[in-house]
Design a protein around this motif. Structure first.
Motif, PDB file in Angstrom:
ATOM      1  N   LEU A  87       0.830  -1.201   0.000  1.00 37.48           N
ATOM      2  CA  LEU A  87       0.000   0.000   0.000  1.00 37.48           C
ATOM      3  C   LEU A  87       0.870   1.258   0.000  1.00 37.48           C
ATOM      4  CD1 LEU A  87      -2.652  -1.147   2.636  1.00 37.48           C
ATOM      5  CD2 LEU A  87      -2.931  -1.012   0.146  1.00 37.48           C
ATOM      6  N   VAL A  88       2.099   1.123   0.477  1.00 34.83           N
ATOM      7  CA  VAL A  88       3.060   2.209   0.470  1.00 34.83           C
ATOM      8  C   VAL A  88       4.453   1.580   0.466  1.00 34.83           C
ATOM      9  CG1 VAL A  88       3.109   2.368   2.990  1.00 34.83           C
ATOM     10  CG2 VAL A  88       3.732   4.366   1.634  1.00 34.83           C
ATOM     11  N   GLY A  89       5.394   2.228  -0.194  1.00 38.34           N
ATOM     12  CA  GLY A  89       6.754   1.707  -0.240  1.00 38.34           C
ATOM     13  C   GLY A  89       7.484   1.953   1.070  1.00 38.34           C
ATOM     14  N   ALA A  90       8.472   1.124   1.366  1.00 38.79           N
ATOM     15  CA  ALA A  90       9.218   1.254   2.613  1.00 38.79           C
ATOM     16  C   ALA A  90       9.930   2.601   2.701  1.00 38.79           C
ATOM     17  CB  ALA A  90      10.229   0.110   2.739  1.00 38.79           C
ATOM     18  N   ALA A  91      10.551   3.028   1.601  1.00 38.26           N
ATOM     19  CA  ALA A  91      11.278   4.302   1.613  1.00 38.26           C
ATOM     20  C   ALA A  91      10.320   5.475   1.799  1.00 38.26           C
ATOM     21  CB  ALA A  91      12.075   4.463   0.316  1.00 38.26           C
ATOM     22  N   GLU A  92       9.163   5.407   1.116  1.00 35.03           N
ATOM     23  CA  GLU A  92       8.186   6.483   1.242  1.00 35.03           C
ATOM     24  C   GLU A  92       7.627   6.553   2.660  1.00 35.03           C
ATOM     25  OE1 GLU A  92       4.115   8.159  -0.921  1.00 35.03           O
ATOM     26  OE2 GLU A  92       4.650   6.032  -1.108  1.00 35.03           O
ATOM     27  N   LEU A  93       7.357   5.391   3.253  1.00 36.74           N
ATOM     28  CA  LEU A  93       6.834   5.373   4.613  1.00 36.74           C
ATOM     29  C   LEU A  93       7.847   5.934   5.592  1.00 36.74           C
ATOM     30  CD1 LEU A  93       4.575   4.590   6.554  1.00 36.74           C
ATOM     31  CD2 LEU A  93       5.624   2.322   6.735  1.00 36.74           C
ATOM     32  N   GLN A  94       9.114   5.585   5.417  1.00 36.38           N
ATOM     33  CA  GLN A  94      10.154   6.115   6.303  1.00 36.38           C
ATOM     34  C   GLN A  94      10.229   7.635   6.183  1.00 36.38           C
ATOM     35  OE1 GLN A  94      11.892   4.518   8.576  1.00 36.38           O
ATOM     36  NE2 GLN A  94      13.128   6.272   9.201  1.00 36.38           N
ATOM     37  N   LEU A  95      10.119   8.140   4.966  1.00 35.79           N
ATOM     38  CA  LEU A  95      10.156   9.585   4.740  1.00 35.79           C
ATOM     39  C   LEU A  95       8.982  10.269   5.434  1.00 35.79           C
ATOM     40  CD1 LEU A  95      11.644  11.864   3.216  1.00 35.79           C
ATOM     41  CD2 LEU A  95      10.089  11.463   1.308  1.00 35.79           C
ATOM     42  N   ILE A  96       7.799   9.672   5.328  1.00 32.93           N
ATOM     43  CA  ILE A  96       6.606  10.250   5.946  1.00 32.93           C
ATOM     44  C   ILE A  96       6.722  10.225   7.465  1.00 32.93           C
ATOM     45  CG2 ILE A  96       4.129   9.865   6.333  1.00 32.93           C
ATOM     46  CD1 ILE A  96       4.020   8.889   3.382  1.00 32.93           C
ATOM     47  N   CYS A  97       7.192   9.109   8.023  1.00 29.51           N
ATOM     48  CA  CYS A  97       7.354   9.007   9.475  1.00 29.51           C
ATOM     49  C   CYS A  97       8.396   9.997   9.989  1.00 29.51           C
ATOM     50  CB  CYS A  97       7.744   7.579   9.858  1.00 29.51           C
ATOM     51  SG  CYS A  97       6.413   6.369   9.703  1.00 29.51           S
ATOM     52  N   THR A  98       9.458  10.189   9.237  1.00 35.20           N
ATOM     53  CA  THR A  98      10.492  11.148   9.637  1.00 35.20           C
ATOM     54  C   THR A  98       9.951  12.573   9.581  1.00 35.20           C
ATOM     55  OG1 THR A  98      12.241   9.677   8.810  1.00 35.20           O
ATOM     56  CG2 THR A  98      12.820  11.990   9.134  1.00 35.20           C
ATOM     57  N   ALA A  99       9.199  12.890   8.516  1.00 34.46           N
ATOM     58  CA  ALA A  99       8.603  14.227   8.395  1.00 34.46           C
ATOM     59  C   ALA A  99       7.638  14.486   9.547  1.00 34.46           C
ATOM     60  CB  ALA A  99       7.879  14.353   7.055  1.00 34.46           C
ATOM     61  N   ALA A 100       6.838  13.473   9.901  1.00 37.72           N
ATOM     62  CA  ALA A 100       5.889  13.628  10.998  1.00 37.72           C
ATOM     63  C   ALA A 100       6.618  13.812  12.326  1.00 37.72           C
ATOM     64  CB  ALA A 100       4.963  12.414  11.063  1.00 37.72           C
ATOM     65  N   ALA A 101       7.710  13.083  12.525  1.00 36.32           N
ATOM     66  CA  ALA A 101       8.487  13.222  13.758  1.00 36.32           C
ATOM     67  C   ALA A 101       9.090  14.622  13.870  1.00 36.32           C
ATOM     68  CB  ALA A 101       9.589  12.166  13.802  1.00 36.32           C
ATOM     69  N   LEU A 102       9.612  15.135  12.761  1.00 35.59           N
ATOM     70  CA  LEU A 102      10.171  16.486  12.764  1.00 35.59           C
ATOM     71  C   LEU A 102       9.093  17.527  13.039  1.00 35.59           C
ATOM     72  CD1 LEU A 102      12.721  16.398   9.817  1.00 35.59           C
ATOM     73  CD2 LEU A 102      13.207  17.104  12.164  1.00 35.59           C
ATOM     74  N   ASP A 103       7.925  17.345  12.434  1.00 35.98           N
ATOM     75  CA  ASP A 103       6.822  18.270  12.674  1.00 35.98           C
ATOM     76  C   ASP A 103       6.392  18.241  14.135  1.00 35.98           C
ATOM     77  OD1 ASP A 103       6.557  19.453  10.229  1.00 35.98           O
ATOM     78  OD2 ASP A 103       4.803  18.309   9.597  1.00 35.98           O
ATOM     79  N   GLY A 104       6.332  17.028  14.704  1.00 38.86           N
ATOM     80  CA  GLY A 104       5.962  16.913  16.105  1.00 38.86           C
ATOM     81  C   GLY A 104       6.957  17.612  17.009  1.00 38.86           C
ATOM     82  N   ALA A 105       8.252  17.415  16.735  1.00 37.55           N
ATOM     83  CA  ALA A 105       9.295  18.075  17.531  1.00 37.55           C
ATOM     84  C   ALA A 105       9.234  19.587  17.353  1.00 37.55           C
ATOM     85  CB  ALA A 105      10.669  17.541  17.127  1.00 37.55           C
ATOM     86  N   LEU A 106       8.964  20.041  16.140  1.00 38.52           N
ATOM     87  CA  LEU A 106       8.848  21.474  15.880  1.00 38.52           C
ATOM     88  C   LEU A 106       7.684  22.065  16.664  1.00 38.52           C
ATOM     89  CD1 LEU A 106       9.282  23.356  12.585  1.00 38.52           C
ATOM     90  CD2 LEU A 106       7.099  23.570  13.757  1.00 38.52           C
ATOM     91  N   ALA A 107       6.541  21.355  16.660  1.00 39.70           N
ATOM     92  CA  ALA A 107       5.367  21.842  17.389  1.00 39.70           C
ATOM     93  C   ALA A 107       5.653  21.940  18.878  1.00 39.70           C
ATOM     94  CB  ALA A 107       4.174  20.917  17.131  1.00 39.70           C
ATOM     95  N   VAL A 108       6.294  20.910  19.442  1.00 38.26           N
ATOM     96  CA  VAL A 108       6.643  20.931  20.864  1.00 38.26           C
ATOM     97  C   VAL A 108       7.600  22.090  21.155  1.00 38.26           C
ATOM     98  CG1 VAL A 108       7.855  19.700  22.704  1.00 38.26           C
ATOM     99  CG2 VAL A 108       6.252  18.468  21.230  1.00 38.26           C
ATOM    100  N   GLY A 109       8.614  22.254  20.297  1.00 41.14           N
ATOM    101  CA  GLY A 109       9.634  23.274  20.520  1.00 41.14           C
ATOM    102  C   GLY A 109       9.138  24.694  20.345  1.00 41.14           C
ATOM    103  N   MET A 110       8.146  24.909  19.481  1.00 37.12           N
ATOM    104  CA  MET A 110       7.612  26.257  19.265  1.00 37.12           C
ATOM    105  C   MET A 110       6.523  26.607  20.272  1.00 37.12           C
ATOM    106  SD  MET A 110       7.474  26.957  15.151  1.00 37.12           S
ATOM    107  CE  MET A 110       7.356  28.723  15.424  1.00 37.12           C
ATOM    108  N   GLY A 111       6.070  25.614  21.006  1.00 36.21           N
ATOM    109  CA  GLY A 111       5.026  25.864  21.978  1.00 36.21           C
ATOM    110  C   GLY A 111       5.577  26.119  23.371  1.00 36.21           C
TER     111      GLY A 111
END
Length: 265
Positions: A87-111
Motif C-alpha cells: 500500500l506504500v513503499g518502505a522508503a516512502e513510509l520512512q520519509l513520511i514518518c520522519t517528516a511527521a516526527a520532525l513536525d511533532g518536535a517542531l510543534a513541541v519546541g515552538m510551543g
C-alpha cells in the motif's frame, strides 16, 4: 530552560538505550517514543502525525488502513503491514514518518513546555518508523526549522495566528496554478491557523508554515485580529498586516524554546 532540559534528555537517550515514552506537558505538548535510545515516533496535537499524512493525502485509503490495523497484533507494526500489502513503499513510509516526527518536535519546541516525564518500556506508539531516528539529528533539524520560521520577515504562530485572505489573495486564485499554494489559499478563511490547514490537507506543518510565510510576505493573506482586540486602546496597528504589537505571545515567536543538542549547551 525546560526546552534545553528536554533536548538534553533526548540527546542522552542513546547512552542509556532508553525505551519508553517521553511525555511533554504544555501547549501543544506531545510525546517522543523511544526504542533502544532512538526515536521511532513523535506525536503532538500541534502537527499532523504519520497516520494523518497517509490518510488525508490519499496515499492510503481509510478501508485499507482499517484492514491493516485489524491484522496487526500491536499498533506499532502497522507500518510493516502497510509495506507488506504494497500500500506504500518502505522508503516512502520512512520519509513520511520522519517528516511527521520532525513536525511533532517542531510543534513541541515552538510551543510552551511546562515539564516532561519518562515512562519506561511503554509500547503505545501509533505508527513507528521502520528505521529509528537519531535523537541528536532530530533535535538539530527541529531547531534549524524553528529558527528558519522565526527569522522570516513576517513571523507568526502556526497554532494561534488566524489567517485571512486579502483581496489580492482572492484575485490571485484565478491565476494560481494547482498545487500546495492554491490549496492553502483556498482553505484560508479567517478562522484557521497554519496547523489547521496542515491537518486539512494532510501536509507537513513545516511545509505549510513556510508557504504561509511566503503568502504573508506577498500580501496575499494576513493575520486576522480577534474581534475582542479590535477596539482595544493598547493595540497600535502596523500599516502592513494590521498585526497587534502589545499582545504578549501574539506572534508565537516569544514562545520558541530552542531545542539544542546537549553538546551545544
Amino acid at each position: 530552560m525546560r526546552g534545553l532540559e528536554l533536548a538534553r534528555t533526548l540527546s542522552e537517550a542513546p547512552l542509556g538505550r532508553i525505551s519508553g515514552t517521553l511525555l511533554v506537558a504544555g501547549d501543544p505538548g506531545g510525546s517522543f517514543h523511544l526504542r533502544g535510545g532512538a526515536i521511532v515516533e513523535v506525536v503532538s496535537p500541534g502537527a499532523p502525525g504519520a497516520e494523518t499524512l497517509l490518510l488525508r493525502s490519499g496515499r492510503v485509503s481509510e478501508a485499507d488502513w482499517a484492514s491493516a490495523t485489524r491484522s496487526c497484533p500491536t499498533e506499532r507494526l502497522i507500518g510493516a503491514e502497510l509495506v507488506a500489502r504494497e500500500l506504500v513503499g518502505a522508503a516512502e513510509l520512512q520519509l513520511i514518518c520522519t517528516a511527521a516526527a520532525l513536525d511533532g518536535a517542531l510543534a513541541v519546541g515552538m510551543g510552551r513546555i511546562d515539564g516532561f516525564s519518562l515512562e519506561h518500556d511503554t509500547q503505545d506508539c501509533r505508527l513507528a518508523a521502520l528505521q529509528a531516528i537519531e535523537p541528536d539529528w532530530l533535535v538539530r533539524e527541529a531547531e534549524r526549522r524553528i529558527r528558519a520560521l522565526a527569522s522570516r520577515r513576517r513571523p507568526f504562530s502556526p497554532f494561534r495566528t488566524r489567517l485571512g485572505r486579502t483581496d489580492a489573495g482572492t484575485a490571485s486564485l484565478d491565476t494560481t496554478v494547482a498545487g500546495e499554494r492554491r490549496e492553502i489559499l483556498l482553505r484560508v478563511n479567517g478562522r484557521r491557523s497554519a496547523r489547521d490547514i496542515a491537518f486539512l490537507l494532510g501536509r507537513s506543518l513545516y511545509a505549510v508554515a513556510v508557504e504561509v510565510s511566503r503568502l504573508l510576505g506577498e500580501g496575499l493573506i494576513e493575520a486576522v485580529v480577534p474581534a475582542r482586540f479590535k477596539d482595544s486602546p493598547v493595540r497600535p496597528a502596523t500599516a502592513a498586516g494590521n498585526l497587534p504589537r502589545r499582545l504578549p505571545g501574539a506572534s508565537g515567536i516569544t514562545d520558541i524554546l530552542p531545542l539544542r543538542p546537549a553538546a551545544g549547551l
